[in-house]
Enzyme design. Structure first.
Site, short mmCIF file in Angstrom:
data_model
loop_
_atom_site.label_atom_id
_atom_site.label_comp_id
_atom_site.label_asym_id
_atom_site.label_seq_id
_atom_site.Cartn_x
_atom_site.Cartn_y
_atom_site.Cartn_z
N HIS A 99 117.19 2.63 59.58
CA HIS A 99 116.93 1.25 59.15
C HIS A 99 117.89 0.35 59.92
O HIS A 99 118.78 -0.29 59.35
CB HIS A 99 117.10 1.11 57.64
N HIS B 233 106.98 1.99 65.33
CA HIS B 233 107.62 2.50 64.12
C HIS B 233 106.71 3.46 63.37
O HIS B 233 107.16 4.48 62.85
CB HIS B 233 108.00 1.32 63.21
#
Length: 963
Positions: A301, A225
């Site tokens: 997200h 990430h």
């Protein structure tokens, strides 16, 4: 004293209706009304309060007496039989409780703690299976909520107990390879064996074991990430086609494709380069006018939204707003965009995999999360899209983007040695712990329970106050650098800011939501609404006073130092001492193998039943990915800030689908910004290269269709992929990246920012679901004068209709094939040699006032574009010519989704000038607008293939998601 305030509706019980509807959807029944017979909302209040105090709070603050009744009792008193109460789990952020505490103080009541709850009333004879389903899948989310049967019992509401310091080390030096992998998995570190071995070797050289917080810091920094290690790693890519086998090696895929495209374009622009900051800050920055730059960022997200849709999307939009606020020395957010990918909302509930929420519940929660945050922040949500595909069942995709305005001269930041490390905004709790590493792994049937702590709940009001403080402090010159606390919390924010310098942080100085947090919790928590600033010591008193005046907490956590080390302490005890070079550059390079085998080109499967063109048109208009998203759009405030020019819904009654949004960021200036996007994973199923090329083309033609300048259009990439350890999956990603490079260079549209989300797969003991290859391209175009903008709705009868672009036999991945149940065919692929010329000509025609309406051709091709323009404007149309390449069938001429095409409405008197603007380009008059409220389209024989009323077209388009 502990009090319970139970509030019930006096009329319609909307929450009960919602619960019953969801239950009935899951069970394919109408039993929901028998399971839940009523609902209430409420508050638990703790403080020196008597009954009169609570009654005063109810009257002044908590209850609307026109539509609600209230019951006040001490906690523990009977609340009735067959009652179940849903509360947030301890430690989960509850913005409403914070607001109640502050508002109570304003009316003179001291409330020490508040917890909110929802309450549901049932029947004694409810079957156990129905009860379990209602509370497990409908009324509560186990990731963040708990259910209490009967009366509540509690001694106090305060959370946590004092933390007793204990310095923890992780004995890593002597672990076997198997034990290292177990440590990574059990600790949710998401580190590979090579990475664990590298860490082991590093600490062996230091003759010590790492502390727990050191290991966590490395895991956050090295996570997929945060570091994008796959796309920045070495890849040996083999492409197998009919011509043979070709292998090429990438040292850094992103640098050699997406980044490389931007470098090539900027070199070509030379002195006219309008890029300011690309891939170097929290958002990409480009020139806008003589006073401001404009910046853009789109984030994902996904995994938090799969587990807790409201909280996941809520903090997704909150996080990308903070990205803009943390760009340069702080940009002002001016608008939002969002794109969602869901499974179809009528997915059979009895086929849901373990641990997976129903897609309709996911859709409701995700939309509400984005809605509430954007609206409460006062930022308009002006653009977006929704794609439906059952492969998103376990991994919905949630893209949230924000555009910001940055004064010229404030695009650079620099941390100064000796500057204070200041945390500004929300307090730190346990929410979001392991969020960065959680977002780097796939989901399983156990993720809802195991990873519940990775979910955050946002507080938009708190972030709005932070935004106000940051912008004021920026204008006063009170700090030298700023970034947001996103994935990894303080670990990432301070670690990145201090990467070229060094820092010392005293973690006990961080303001906490409650007692009991360890030093590691404080360091890696992803609690929302927090920013980190580099503040010269002389500016600290003024910044502290400014923050206090706006009701925002600010605290000094430490200092930036020229040590090249990251040092952490807790009440004077050293707990971490990491070399910055190892932290940021010590991760071993990933080297992976990728393959792509060109599929044999199969013609469209004609064995599927034939479909009438008119029936096909109505079915495509009603397809979930094409139909009206008005249910979503109407929940968003797209007018706040007063700068929205082209809205998300346009037309005579403002219910037609706009191609892109246009905003005027600087009120009083006519310069605007157009925001659009391109996404269609069905093309990538056939050829990832074609899918990526089409996505870029769609994003660009969307902004061009409303008046955006294609020569000043920047784009962003968001790759969402399955398991990239699979060579075939990674091969598709490489081919996609290559298309991004080739098409961006050909179009002169630089990539300025991007984000990837990999390993979007769900695994259970019996099932594996990977998302389709999904590339979102977002476009930001400068509009020289918003007064020249056009919308897609037909304006009046008697005008000419023109088709711009070439129609080919490109039905592969089309919506016609989808509704007709067909496979095969060629996916649309842009002709990059002619597309930029088409875009330039369309822009000139719009800027010259020659165009009354313009709509790009995308899902459903010409027939759908004409239908949308007609019913949006309430103006009929006759189309008597269907241009296309030689030998093309009427069906393909109607429904092909060939790229770089526009349908234009113009007055008859503009014909000569239009012919001049489009000289040498594919440009054909195909019909005219009419007074009759219907759409007619003729085939090659002159026979009307489609003849349908506008009202019927609009009804087919609006009905599917009329929730």
């Amino acid at each position: 004293m502990l009090w319970e305030v139970e509030i019930r509706p006096t009329g319609r019980d909307g929450e009960r209706e919602r619960a019953c509807d969801e239950f009935d959807l899951l069970t394919h029944s109408a039993r929901g009304a028998d399971v839940v017979v009523g609902s209430a909302r409420g508050f638990l209040l703790e403080g020196p309060l008597d009954g009169a105090d609570v009654a005063r709070l109810c009257t002044a603050l908590l209850v609307d007496p026109l539509v609600e009744t209230v019951a006040v009792r001490e906690v523990g008193m009977a609340a009735g039989s067959h009652v179940h109460t849903v509360l947030l789990k301890p430690g989960v952020m509850d913005p409403v409780s914070e607001s109640v505490k502050k508002a109570a103080a304003d009316v003179g009541a001291q409330v020490d703690e508040v917890r909110t709850f929802r309450r549901y009333f049932g029947k004694a004879d409810t079957p156990a299976a129905d009860h379990e389903l209602m509370f497990r899948k409908v009324l509560a989310n186990d990731a963040i909520e708990q259910v209490v049967a009967g009366s509540l019992h509690a001694d106090h509401l305060a959370l946590g107990r004092p933390y007793e310091f204990q310095r923890m080390t992780v004995p890593i030096r002597d672990l076997s390879e198997t034990a290292l992998l177990t440590l990574s998995k059990d600790g949710q570190l998401a580190l590979t064996l090579d990475e664990m071995l590298t860490i082991q070797a590093h600490f062996r050289k230091q003759d010590r074991d790492p502390t727990d917080v050191e290991l966590e810091t490395i895991a956050q920094t090295w996570s997929e990430h945060c570091s994008h290690k796959t796309l920045k790693g070495a890849i040996e890519y083999t492409e197998v086609t009919a011509k043979g086998r070709q292998t090429r090696r990438y040292k850094n895929l992103l640098k050699e494709t997406v980044f490389g495209a931007t470098q090539t374009i900027r070199q070509t622009l030379g002195a006219d380069d309008w890029c300011v900051s690309v891939f170097a800050d929290n958002a990409g920055v480009v020139k806008f006018d003589d006073k401001f730059h404009i910046c853009f960022k789109v984030e994902t997200h996904n995994r938090p939204s799969a587990i807790e849709p409201y909280g996941g999307s809520n903090t997704g939009i909150g996080g990308v707003i903070r990205d803009i606020l943390g760009t340069g020395l702080a940009a002002k957010p001016v608008c939002n965009t969002d794109i969602f990918c869901f499974a179809r909302p009528d997915y059979p509930a009895d086929q849901l995999p373990p641990g997976v929420l129903h897609p309709r519940r996911v859709a409701h929660g995700v939309v509400a999360g984005v809605r509430d945050y954007g609206n409460r922040m006062g930022i308009p949500t002006v653009n977006g899209a929704i794609v439906f595909d059952d492969r998103y069942l376990a991994n919905p995709l949630v893209f949230c983007g924000t555009v910001g305005l940055l004064p010229i001269g404030l695009e650079n930041k620099k941390v100064g040695a000796g500057d204070l490390i200041v945390a500004l905004g929300g307090r730190t709790g346990r929410d979001g712990i392991h969020g960065a590493t959680f977002s780097s792994e796939g989901l399983t049937d156990a993720s809802e329970k195991v990873s519940g702590g990775a979910v955050q709940i946002g507080n938009a009001i708190a972030e709005k106050k932070v935004l106000d403080v940051i912008l004021q402090a920026r204008d006063r010159g009170l700090y030298t650098a700023v970034t947001d606390c996103g994935a990894g919390g303080f670990s990432s924010a301070v670690g990145e800011m201090a990467a070229d310098l060094g820092a010392h942080v005293a973690l006990e100085k961080a303001p906490l939501k409650y007692d009991g947090l360890s030093y590691t919790d404080i360091w890696i928590s992803e609690s929302q609404e927090r920013m980190v600033l580099s503040v010269p010591s002389a500016s600290w008193p003024e910044l502290r006073a400014l923050a206090k005046s706006e009701g925002v907490e600010a605290a000094v956590l430490g200092t930036f130092e020229e040590t090249s080390r990251l040092k952490l302490s807790y009440h004077g005890q050293p707990i971490a001492d990491l070399d910055m070079h190892f932290l940021h550059d010590g991760r071993p390079d990933i080297s992976r193998v990728a393959e792509w085998h060109a599929p044999s080109v199969e013609p469209t499967n004609t064995k599927a039943p034939a479909i009438n063109p008119q029936d096909a048109l109505l079915k495509i208009l009603g397809a979930y990915s094409v139909c009206s998203k008005e249910w979503v759009i109407r929940q968003y405030d797209h007018e706040v800030q007063g700068g929205s020019v082209v809205k998300p819904l346009v037309g005579v009654v403002n219910d037609g689908p706009s191609d892109a949004a246009v905003v005027m960021p600087v009120l009083g200036s006519w310069v605007g910004a157009a925001i659009g996007n391109g996404i269609n994973p069905r093309y990538a199923d056939l050829d990832p290269y074609a899918g990526a090329a089409a996505a870029i083309d769609e994003a660009v033609r969307n902004v061009v269709a409303v008046g955006g300048d294609p020569r000043r259009t920047a784009i962003l990439d968001n790759f969402c992929w399955g398991n990239v350890t699979d060579p075939q999956m990674l091969g598709a990603l490489v081919r996609t990246a290559e298309a991004c490079r080739d098409v961006a260079v050909a179009y002169g549209t630089p990539f300025i920012s991007g984000k990837d989300s990999l390993n979007n797969e769900y695994k259970s003991p019996t099932q594996r679901i990977a998302i389709p290859h999904t590339l979102l391209i977002s476009a930001l175009a400068r509009v020289p004068d918003v007064r020249q903008c056009v919308t897609m709705d037909l304006k009046e009868s008697g005008n000419d209709l023109y088709l711009v672009g070439t129609t080919k036999d490109e039905l592969g991945g089309s919506h016609l094939n989808l509704v007709a149940g067909r496979l095969g065919g060629m996916p649309p692929t842009p002709d990059v040699s002619i597309a930029p010329q088409v875009f330039a000509a369309v822009h000139r025609a719009i800027a010259g006032g020659l165009v009354r309406a313009c709509h790009d051709l995308s899902e459903g091709g010409l027939a759908v574009a004409a239908a949308e323009m007609a019913f949006a404007g309430g103006v009929g149309a006759d189309i008597k010519a269907l241009p296309g390449v030689d030998g093309l069938s009427d069906e393909a001429r109607l429904f092909s989704e060939s790229t770089t095409r526009f349908l234009i409405e113009a007055k008859p008197g503009s014909a000569a000038q239009l012919a001049k603007e489009f000289a040498g380009l594919p440009f054909t008059k195909i019909g005219a607008t009419t007074t009759e409220p219907r759409l007619r389209i003729a085939g090659a024989s002159g026979e009307w293939l489609i003849w349908v009323k506008l009202a019927d077209l609009k009804e087919a388009w609006q009905k599917p998601l009329r929730w």
